[in-house]
Design an enzyme around this catalytic site. Structure first.
Site, PDB file in Angstrom:
ATOM      1  N   SER A   1       1.517   8.319   1.324  1.00 48.43           N
ATOM      2  CA  SER A   1       0.725   7.138   1.695  1.00 48.43           C
ATOM      3  C   SER A   1       0.807   6.876   3.196  1.00 48.43           C
ATOM      4  O   SER A   1       1.871   7.033   3.816  1.00 48.43           O
ATOM      5  CB  SER A   1       1.253   5.895   0.971  1.00 48.43           C
ATOM      6  N   ILE A   2      -0.310   6.424   3.742  1.00 44.18           N
ATOM      7  CA  ILE A   2      -0.335   6.077   5.166  1.00 44.18           C
ATOM      8  C   ILE A   2       0.657   4.942   5.435  1.00 44.18           C
ATOM      9  O   ILE A   2       1.358   4.940   6.448  1.00 44.18           O
ATOM     10  CB  ILE A   2      -1.770   5.702   5.589  1.00 44.18           C
TER      11      ILE A   2
ATOM     12  N   LEU B   1      -3.376   9.944  -2.287  1.00 47.61           N
ATOM     13  CA  LEU B   1      -3.965   9.669  -3.605  1.00 47.61           C
ATOM     14  C   LEU B   1      -5.353   9.064  -3.469  1.00 47.61           C
ATOM     15  O   LEU B   1      -6.290   9.468  -4.155  1.00 47.61           O
ATOM     16  CB  LEU B   1      -3.099   8.645  -4.351  1.00 47.61           C
TER      17      LEU B   1
ATOM     18  N   LYS C   1     -15.287  -1.062   4.116  1.00 47.02           N
ATOM     19  CA  LYS C   1     -14.550  -0.896   5.380  1.00 47.02           C
ATOM     20  C   LYS C   1     -15.279  -1.605   6.534  1.00 47.02           C
ATOM     21  O   LYS C   1     -14.645  -2.132   7.443  1.00 47.02           O
ATOM     22  CB  LYS C   1     -14.358   0.591   5.710  1.00 47.02           C
TER      23      LYS C   1
ATOM     24  N   TYR D   1     -18.738   8.521   0.418  1.00 47.61           N
ATOM     25  CA  TYR D   1     -17.828   7.400   0.757  1.00 47.61           C
ATOM     26  C   TYR D   1     -18.464   6.082   0.303  1.00 47.61           C
ATOM     27  O   TYR D   1     -17.786   5.136  -0.076  1.00 47.61           O
ATOM     28  CB  TYR D   1     -17.512   7.409   2.246  1.00 47.61           C
TER      29      TYR D   1
ATOM     30  N   GLY E   1       0.770  -1.244   0.000  1.00 46.84           N
ATOM     31  CA  GLY E   1       0.000   0.000   0.000  1.00 46.84           C
ATOM     32  C   GLY E   1       0.795   1.284   0.000  1.00 46.84           C
ATOM     33  O   GLY E   1       0.229   2.341   0.262  1.00 46.84           O
TER      34      GLY E   1
ATOM     35  N   ALA F   1     -12.022   1.620  -5.039  1.00 44.83           N
ATOM     36  CA  ALA F   1     -13.394   1.555  -5.566  1.00 44.83           C
ATOM     37  C   ALA F   1     -13.412   2.383  -6.838  1.00 44.83           C
ATOM     38  O   ALA F   1     -12.624   3.339  -6.979  1.00 44.83           O
ATOM     39  CB  ALA F   1     -14.396   2.114  -4.558  1.00 44.83           C
TER      40      ALA F   1
HETATM   41  P1  NAP Z   1      -2.734   5.633  -1.119  1.00 45.44           P
HETATM   42  O1  NAP Z   1      -1.431   6.251  -0.823  1.00 45.44           O
HETATM   43  O2  NAP Z   1      -3.383   5.935  -2.430  1.00 45.44           O
HETATM   44  O3  NAP Z   1      -2.604   4.067  -0.896  1.00 45.44           O
HETATM   45  C1  NAP Z   1      -3.571   3.145  -1.366  1.00 45.44           C
HETATM   46  C2  NAP Z   1      -2.798   1.956  -1.861  1.00 45.44           C
HETATM   47  O4  NAP Z   1      -3.662   0.861  -2.233  1.00 45.44           O
HETATM   48  C3  NAP Z   1      -1.994   2.319  -3.101  1.00 45.44           C
HETATM   49  O5  NAP Z   1      -0.652   1.911  -2.934  1.00 45.44           O
HETATM   50  C4  NAP Z   1      -2.713   1.522  -4.158  1.00 45.44           C
HETATM   51  O6  NAP Z   1      -1.966   1.218  -5.285  1.00 45.44           O
HETATM   52  C5  NAP Z   1      -3.073   0.289  -3.370  1.00 45.44           C
HETATM   53  N1  NAP Z   1      -3.925  -0.585  -4.156  1.00 45.44           N
HETATM   54  C6  NAP Z   1      -5.092  -0.306  -4.768  1.00 45.44           C
HETATM   55  N2  NAP Z   1      -5.506  -1.377  -5.470  1.00 45.44           N
HETATM   56  C7  NAP Z   1      -4.575  -2.347  -5.279  1.00 45.44           C
HETATM   57  C8  NAP Z   1      -4.436  -3.679  -5.731  1.00 45.44           C
HETATM   58  N3  NAP Z   1      -5.351  -4.269  -6.527  1.00 45.44           N
HETATM   59  N4  NAP Z   1      -3.350  -4.407  -5.336  1.00 45.44           N
HETATM   60  C9  NAP Z   1      -2.434  -3.865  -4.525  1.00 45.44           C
HETATM   61  N5  NAP Z   1      -2.501  -2.584  -4.056  1.00 45.44           N
HETATM   62  C10 NAP Z   1      -3.568  -1.850  -4.456  1.00 45.44           C
HETATM   63  O7  NAP Z   1      -3.822   6.047  -0.023  1.00 45.44           O
HETATM   64  P2  NAP Z   1      -3.904   5.898   1.570  1.00 45.44           P
HETATM   65  O8  NAP Z   1      -4.873   6.937   1.978  1.00 45.44           O
HETATM   66  O9  NAP Z   1      -2.555   5.855   2.173  1.00 45.44           O
HETATM   67  O10 NAP Z   1      -4.632   4.503   1.723  1.00 45.44           O
HETATM   68  C11 NAP Z   1      -4.130   3.436   2.534  1.00 45.44           C
HETATM   69  C12 NAP Z   1      -5.268   2.835   3.334  1.00 45.44           C
HETATM   70  O11 NAP Z   1      -5.683   3.771   4.317  1.00 45.44           O
HETATM   71  C13 NAP Z   1      -6.490   2.482   2.511  1.00 45.44           C
HETATM   72  O12 NAP Z   1      -7.043   1.271   2.987  1.00 45.44           O
HETATM   73  C14 NAP Z   1      -7.430   3.622   2.829  1.00 45.44           C
HETATM   74  O13 NAP Z   1      -8.785   3.292   2.649  1.00 45.44           O
HETATM   75  C15 NAP Z   1      -7.090   3.831   4.279  1.00 45.44           C
HETATM   76  N6  NAP Z   1      -7.516   5.089   4.877  1.00 45.44           N
HETATM   77  C16 NAP Z   1      -7.216   6.268   4.285  1.00 45.44           C
HETATM   78  C17 NAP Z   1      -7.634   7.462   4.863  1.00 45.44           C
HETATM   79  C18 NAP Z   1      -7.322   8.795   4.227  1.00 45.44           C
HETATM   80  O14 NAP Z   1      -7.956   9.783   4.573  1.00 45.44           O
HETATM   81  N7  NAP Z   1      -6.352   8.877   3.333  1.00 45.44           N
HETATM   82  C19 NAP Z   1      -8.349   7.454   6.072  1.00 45.44           C
HETATM   83  C20 NAP Z   1      -8.637   6.223   6.664  1.00 45.44           C
HETATM   84  C21 NAP Z   1      -8.217   5.049   6.055  1.00 45.44           C
HETATM   85  P3  NAP Z   1      -2.414   1.986  -6.661  1.00 45.44           P
HETATM   86  O15 NAP Z   1      -2.061   3.420  -6.457  1.00 45.44           O
HETATM   87  O16 NAP Z   1      -1.667   1.288  -7.722  1.00 45.44           O
HETATM   88  O17 NAP Z   1      -3.896   1.792  -6.838  1.00 45.44           O
END
Ligand code: NAP
Length: 258
Positions: free
Chosen positions: A20-21, A197, A165, A158, A14, A97
């Site tokens: 990224s988180i 992202l 989730k 959402y 991820g 999604a």
């Molecule tokens: P992010 O940097 O965009 O990370 C999301 C990651 O998921 C990306 O590396 C993405 O790769 C990967 N991913 C998507 N489809 C995939 C697949 N088929 N196989 C493998 N990897 C895949 O965003 P983020 O906000 O850090 O998200 C990380 C987690 O935190 C997610 O579960 C998100 O829902 C959760 N979260 C985020 C927030 C927020 O406000 N940002 C709040 C609470 C929870 P690609 O770029 O190639 O798609």
């Protein structure tokens, strides 16, 4: 720097870029002494993830789209060869999604859009947990995933991701029960909004971000470091009695009523 993670091996899913988180969590674990294997989802991402994996001194950088069983099998084959006596932490920070399902009315969600969101964002945790079990159990390791408040309450736009989730949080509990006897703990962090992202794909995200700053008990949004520190607690010996838990790291926003 502390040594909570000295000698600990961490497999990361991820990281898309430095916002990224998962990157924030990896940095916190690095400061505590961890070593890593990084994965990336597609060729385009490799360009962005490779410099980060080099910066953090990752042992390997391997492709893995979590919807592709062959790639997942090939990945765990290589992880098993590299760390034959197991690893300590799996970071699952993966969600997706279709953009059209993150806008407007949830009732319009298509069958395929629903399946995609649930497959990538929730089933992937089950798959990765199953594949990791033999390697994590050797070192009494743990799994951490990322959720959001939209699992519990309706957040405009959402939509299907909230449902994914909610499934993810239930998966954490069922997996914790299955893997506990093998010495593996499974936990989630319900993080407040962070500008990444994935977040950019949700219409109205900027409003959510500013409302949290205005109203959350701590009057600020959380940082990657806040989430990384919580993950460090949950995955280290400090969290040794905690499993099946979803911990809010959201400046307290979730405790508010009207
Ligand atoms: P992010 O940097 O965009 O990370 C999301 C990651 O998921 C990306 O590396 C993405 O790769 C990967 N991913 C998507 N489809 C995939 C697949 N088929 N196989 C493998 N990897 C895949 O965003 P983020 O906000 O850090 O998200 C990380 C987690 O935190 C997610 O579960 C998100 O829902 C959760 N979260 C985020 C927030 C927020 O406000 N940002 C709040 C609470 C929870 P690609 O770029 O190639 O798609």
């Amino acid at each position: 720097m502390n040594d909570l993670f000295a000698g600990k091996r961490v497999l990361v899913f991820g990281v898309a870029n430095e916002r990224s988180i998962a990157w924030g969590i990896a940095e916190a674990m690095k400061r505590a002494g961890a070593e890593f294997i990084f994965t990336y989802a597609g060729e385009q991402l490799e360009r962005r993830v490779r410099p980060l994996s080099e910066q953090i001194g990752a042992r390997l950088l391997l492709p893995c789209d979590v919807t592709d069983d062959q790639q997942v099998d090939a990945l765990f084959e290589q992880v098993g060869q590299h760390w034959p006596d197991g690893f300590d932490v799996l970071i699952h920070a993966v969600a997706f999604a279709n953009r059209e399902d993150l806008d407007g009315r949830f009732v319009e969600t298509s069958r395929s859009g629903f399946a995609t969101a649930l497959d990538v964002s929730a089933y992937s945790l089950v798959l990765l947990a199953r594949k990791s079990e033999p390697l994590l159990s050797r070192r009494r390791g743990s799994i951490i995933t990322l959720s959001y408040y939209g699992a519990e309450k309706v957040i405009q736009n959402y939509n299907v991701m909230g449902v994914a989730k909610a499934a993810l949080e239930a998966c954490v509990r069922y997996l914790a029960n299955d893997l506990g006897p093998s010495g593996i703990r499974v936990n989630g962090i319900s993080a407040g909004p962070v500008k990444t992202l994935a977040a950019a794909g949700i219409r109205g995200f900027k409003t959510i971000f500013s409302v949290v700053e205005e109203r959350a008990p701590m009057r600020r949004n959380v940082t990657q470091e806040d989430i990384g520190n919580a993950a460090l607690f949950l995955c280290s010996g400090l969290g040794s009695g905690v499993t099946g838990e979803i911990m809010h790291v959201d400046s307290g926003y979730n405790i508010l009523g009207f």
